[in-house]
Enzyme design. Structure first.
Site, PDB file in Angstrom:
ATOM      1  CE  LYS A  59     -10.378  -8.372  -6.919  1.00 45.41           C
ATOM      2  NZ  LYS A  59      -9.370  -8.152  -7.981  1.00 45.41           N
ATOM      3  CE1 TYR A  93     -12.564  -6.669  -9.297  1.00 48.64           C
ATOM      4  CE2 TYR A  93     -11.604  -7.343 -11.394  1.00 48.64           C
ATOM      5  CZ  TYR A  93     -11.537  -6.606 -10.231  1.00 48.64           C
ATOM      6  OH  TYR A  93     -10.451  -5.801  -9.990  1.00 48.64           O
ATOM      7  CB  THR A 112      -3.192  -5.483 -10.020  1.00 46.95           C
ATOM      8  OG1 THR A 112      -3.946  -5.017  -8.892  1.00 46.95           O
ATOM      9  CG2 THR A 112      -1.723  -5.306  -9.718  1.00 46.95           C
TER      10      THR A 112
END
Length: 321
Positions: free
Chosen positions: A173, A144, A55
Site C-alpha cells: 500500500k 504499508y 484513518t
C-alpha cells in the site's frame, strides 16, 4: 472465522474502504456503529473493508481495542467481501498478536505498516517484515509504506528483496506522493505484485501502472464514486474514470481540511452516518474555519450533499446491523 476470501491475495482489488473507528462522545468504542457502517459500505459498492489503518486511529487504541474492532468488522462482513485489516505497530510482539488475530478472522491479507518513530534502517525493515512473514507463512502480507506518518520509507530495493525472500509478501500500500516509488517497486517485484494506492488523487494514476486498487478515506462518506472509478477503469471506460478522478478533488480536499480522520468524521456526522464525530486525543475537533471550508468544497459536489449549517442533519438511514 471462515471466509471465502481467507488468505486469498487474488481477492484484494478495487475500492477497499479504510474504515474510521467510531467512538461515543466519551471516547469509548462504538462497535455497533462498526457493523452499521459496514452494511452501508457494502450497500454502496465498496469492494473490501479495512480497519486499523491511519484513518482508523490505531495509535490511539490499545491492542485489545484493535482486536475488538477487527472482530466486529469481520463479523459484519461475514465473508461477503475481502477483509484487509491493518495489523502493524511499532512493537513486534503487538504486530504478531494482531496479525495472528487477522489470520484467525479470515483476512484476505494483513496490512503491516512500517514500524513508526524508530526510523529503522533498510536492513532493519527487511528483518522486521521477514519475521512477520516467517511467522505467518500461509497469510498474505501487504507492506504499508506511509513515510509521512512512520518517518521512514521502505525502498523499492528492500521491497523487491522481501518479495524474492518471502512468497507470502504479495503487495504494497503506497501512501506517498512520490509516484516514482510504486513504479520502481513494480519494476523490482513484477507485475503480479499487488499495488494499492493510499493517496486519494493517485488512485486513478496507479491503476494505469498496473495497480490493483485503492484505499481512500473519502470512501467513508462517498463510497460510490470511489468504487465506480475502479469499475470504470477495469471496464475500459477511461473517460468515465478520469471524470470521477476529477470529481473527487473537492472531496479529497474536504477530507484533508485538517488532520485525517477529523474532517471525515465530521462530514459523516453531518450526513447522519455517525452519532458522534469524536476523535481520540491528541486529535482535536474540527475547527470552525475548517468546517466552513469543508462546506464550501462540498457545496457543488455531485456526490455529497451536506445539510445547511443551521439545519438538522440529513440522517441518511443506516441498515440495521
Amino acid at each position: 472465522m471462515s471466509s471465502p476470501f481467507a488468505a486469498d491475495a487474488s481477492a484484494v482489488r478495487g475500492a477497499i474502504t479504510p474504515l474510521i473507528t467510531p467512538f461515543h462522545d466519551d471516547g469509548a468504542l462504538d462497535l455497533d456503529s462498526v457493523a452499521r457502517l459496514i452494511e452501508w459500505q457494502l450497500a454502496h459498492g465498496s469492494h473490501g473493508i479495512s480497519v486499523g489503518g491511519s484513518t482508523g486511529e490505531p495509535t490511539s487504541q490499545t491492542v485489545a481495542e484493535r482486536v475488538e474492532v477487527m472482530r466486529a468488522a469481520a463479523a459484519a462482513i461475514a465473508g461477503r467481501v475481502p477483509f484487509l485489516p491493518g495489523t502493524g505497530t511499532a512493537l513486534m510482539a503487538e504486530t504478531l498478536e494482531l496479525t495472528a488475530e487477522a489470520q484467525r478472522l479470515g483476512a484476505a491479507a494483513a496490512l503491516v505498516v512500517t514500524p513508526y518513530y524508530g526510523r529503522a534502517q533498510q536492513e532493519g525493515l527487511f528483518r522486521w517484515y521477514s519475521r512477520v512473514a516467517d511467522a505467518f507463512p500461509d497469510l498474505p502480507i501487504i507492506v504499508y509504506n506511509v513515510p509521512i506518518r512512520a518517518a521512514v520509507e521502505i525502498t523499492p530495493q528492500t521491497v523487491g528483496r522481501l518479495r524474492r525472500a518471502h512468497p507470502n509478501i504479495v503487495g504494497i500500500k503506497e501512501t506517498t506522493r512520490d509516484f516514482e516509488h510504486v513504479s520502481y517497486v513494480l519494476n523490482e517485484t513484477g507485475s503480479d505484485f499487488i499495488a494499492l494506492s493510499g493517496i486519494e488523487l493517485l488512485c486513478y494514476p496507479m491503476l494505469t501502472l498496473g495497480g490493483r486498487g485503492h484505499l481512500s478515506c473519502v470512501g467513508n462518506f462517498a463510497p460510490e464514486p470511489v468504487a465506480q472509478l475502479y469499475e470504470a477503469f477495469v471496464a475500459g471506460n477511461h473517460e468515465r474514470a478520469r471524470s470521477l478522478h476529477f470529481d473527487l478533488h473537492a472531496l479529497v480536499d474536504a477530507a484533508f481540511a485538517e488532520t485525517n480522520p477529523v474532517p471525515v468524521k465530521w462530514i459523516m456526522k453531518q450526513l447522519g452516518l455517525l452519532a458522534s464525530d469524536h476523535a481520540r486525543e491528541p486529535l482535536a475537533p474540527l475547527s470552525q474555519a475548517a468546517q466552513q471550508r469543508v462546506r464550501e468544497l462540498l457545496a457543488d459536489s455531485p456526490h455529497v450533499e451536506l445539510p445547511g449549517p443551521h439545519t438538522e442533519a440529513l440522517r441518511q438511514p443506516l441498515p440495521s446491523a
